[in-house]
Write an enzyme that holds these catalytic residues in place. Structure first.
Site, PDB file in Angstrom:
ATOM      1  N   SER A 111       0.834  -1.208   0.000  1.00  0.00           N
ATOM      2  CA  SER A 111       0.000   0.000   0.000  1.00  0.00           C
ATOM      3  C   SER A 111       0.871   1.261   0.000  1.00  0.00           C
ATOM      4  O   SER A 111       0.587   2.200  -0.747  1.00  0.00           O
ATOM      5  CB  SER A 111      -0.961   0.005   1.185  1.00  0.00           C
ATOM      6  OG  SER A 111      -0.257  -0.082   2.394  1.00  0.00           O
ATOM      7  N   ASP A 133       6.600   2.867   6.917  1.00  0.00           N
ATOM      8  CA  ASP A 133       6.401   2.283   5.596  1.00  0.00           C
ATOM      9  C   ASP A 133       6.480   3.330   4.491  1.00  0.00           C
ATOM     10  O   ASP A 133       7.108   3.125   3.448  1.00  0.00           O
ATOM     11  CB  ASP A 133       5.038   1.570   5.523  1.00  0.00           C
ATOM     12  CG  ASP A 133       4.918   0.485   6.580  1.00  0.00           C
ATOM     13  OD1 ASP A 133       5.948   0.114   7.165  1.00  0.00           O
ATOM     14  OD2 ASP A 133       3.787   0.020   6.818  1.00  0.00           O
TER      15      ASP A 133
HETATM   16  C1  GLA Z   1       3.107  -1.852  10.151  1.00  0.00           C
HETATM   17  C2  GLA Z   1       2.941  -0.345  10.264  1.00  0.00           C
HETATM   18  C3  GLA Z   1       4.288   0.334  10.564  1.00  0.00           C
HETATM   19  C4  GLA Z   1       5.001  -0.333  11.741  1.00  0.00           C
HETATM   20  C5  GLA Z   1       5.013  -1.851  11.580  1.00  0.00           C
HETATM   21  C6  GLA Z   1       5.577  -2.550  12.785  1.00  0.00           C
HETATM   22  O1  GLA Z   1       3.867  -2.173   9.024  1.00  0.00           O
HETATM   23  O2  GLA Z   1       2.414   0.180   9.073  1.00  0.00           O
HETATM   24  O3  GLA Z   1       4.078   1.708  10.789  1.00  0.00           O
HETATM   25  O4  GLA Z   1       4.409   0.043  12.949  1.00  0.00           O
HETATM   26  O5  GLA Z   1       3.725  -2.373  11.313  1.00  0.00           O
HETATM   27  O6  GLA Z   1       6.910  -2.231  12.956  1.00  0.00           O
END
Ligand code: GLA
Length: 340
Positions: A97, A141
């Site tokens: 995403s 991310d």
């Molecule tokens: C998901 C969330 C991130 C982070 C990870 C765990 O990917 O989108 O922001 O918190 O989990 O590290």
């Protein structure tokens, strides 16, 4: 026609630390999402995709989320026709995403000459994600999708918004095997719950965030609430592991990096409670292969992928064999994501 792309991300170490103002170390996947976009004279948005986007959400929501965030921030955009093609596997914990959001924002930035630097673009993508998905995700991310490059990791200090590029030595190969388990609904609820627990622990300890917590705080909290104390212990020790990992990587000490990766998995399983049996089995299978140094779940947990570090030249064979063993032990089909 404007063309832009962005990678998925795989976090080497530093899980569930981003929303605690902690440290993370993501790198780019070789798989990317590509957006081709032609501006229109009207306000209509038409998008086609090759069908790769997450099953649990309509990818159209992401496009709406991104255009909404831009409009709200006062950026002048018009309608467009766009095509999306993604090689970032959805549901694998590799943030397909964020890859879509960042690729689309890059294409829109080009097409409408938006004044957005890569950092602002990552934050816009994050805003869109949070509004759409409803999980109170951190910013790792989108920062990774916007700023990271294959062959180097980003050491991000979330408290200072400070980013350092860390080269990944040629002696190391990254292995990623997708467990084939997508747990979106459970994940969203459990994710928000973990985050609320961290906030609650910081509040009880009188801290601005768990970035300031220590092992002494874990001791203090334990008699009051053993679960919260374990959550804190994960965050404190994980931040330490990120620091240790960066130092060991710089020194070319792959055995030490692997030990820290294994310790991260154990902490995510025992203290943060975000592993599931299949991820443990897959991590064990990877660890038992030749040339592998450490394995751990990546991303939020409850499904998705397992990452391992390999001596150069050993990754492909190790990934293939581990995926076979995973299938024979669980009946599930694992997919090798990296090496490509
Ligand atoms: C998901 C969330 C991130 C982070 C990870 C765990 O990917 O989108 O922001 O918190 O989990 O590290």
């Amino acid at each position: 026609m404007y063309r832009a792309d962005a990678p998925g991300r795989v976090n080497l170490i530093g899980e569930h630390t981003d929303y605690n103002e902690g440290l993370v170390l993501p790198t780019a996947t070789p798989q990317r999402t590509v957006v081709e976009l032609s501006p229109r004279e009207d306000q209509v948005v038409r998008v086609e995709s090759d069908g790769y986007m997450p099953v649990a959400y309509d990818w159209g929501d992401y496009v709406r989320g991104v255009t909404w965030v831009l409009t709200k921030a006062g950026h002048a955009i018009r309608g467009f026709d766009a095509g999306i093609a993604s090689r970032v596997p959805p549901g694998a914990g590799l943030s397909s995403s964020a890859a879509l959001e960042v690729a689309l924002l890059r294409a829109l930035r080009e097409a409408f000459s938006l004044s957005l630097d890569d950092l602002a673009l990552a934050y816009a993508a994050h805003k869109a994600e949070r509004d759409i998905v409803g999980a109170r995700v951190g910013t790792m991310d989108q920062l990774a999708a916007s700023l990271s490059r294959v062959g180097e990791a980003l050491l991000i200090d979330m408290r200072k918004s400070q980013i350092e590029r860390v080269p990944i030595p040629a002696s190391v190969e990254i292995v990623v095997v997708d467990s084939g388990i997508v747990h979106d609904n459970a994940k969203q609820g459990a994710y928000n719950e973990r985050r609320a627990q961290c906030d609650e622990a910081a509040r009880r300890l009188g801290l601005a965030s768990l970035r300031d917590a220590t092992l002494g705080d874990v001791e203090r909290l334990a008699p009051q609430n053993a679960t919260l104390a374990r959550r804190v212990r994960h965050v404190v020790t994980e931040n330490e592991r990120v620091r240790g990992f960066v130092a060991a990587l710089g020194a070319g000490d792959l055995a030490r990096c692997g030990a820290l990766v294994d310790a991260s998995h154990a902490s995510l399983r025992e203290d943060f409670d975000v592993s599931i049996e299949e991820l443990d089995v897959l991590a064990d299978a990877l660890r038992s292969q030749r040339g592998i140094h450490g394995a751990r779940l990546v991303g939020a947990g409850f499904g998705g992928s397992v990452l391992a570090l390999a001596d150069a030249g050993c990754a492909a064979e190790a990934a293939r064999t581990a995926a076979e063993q995973y299938r024979s032990r669980t009946g599930r089909t694992g997919h090798v994501v990296m090496p490509l």
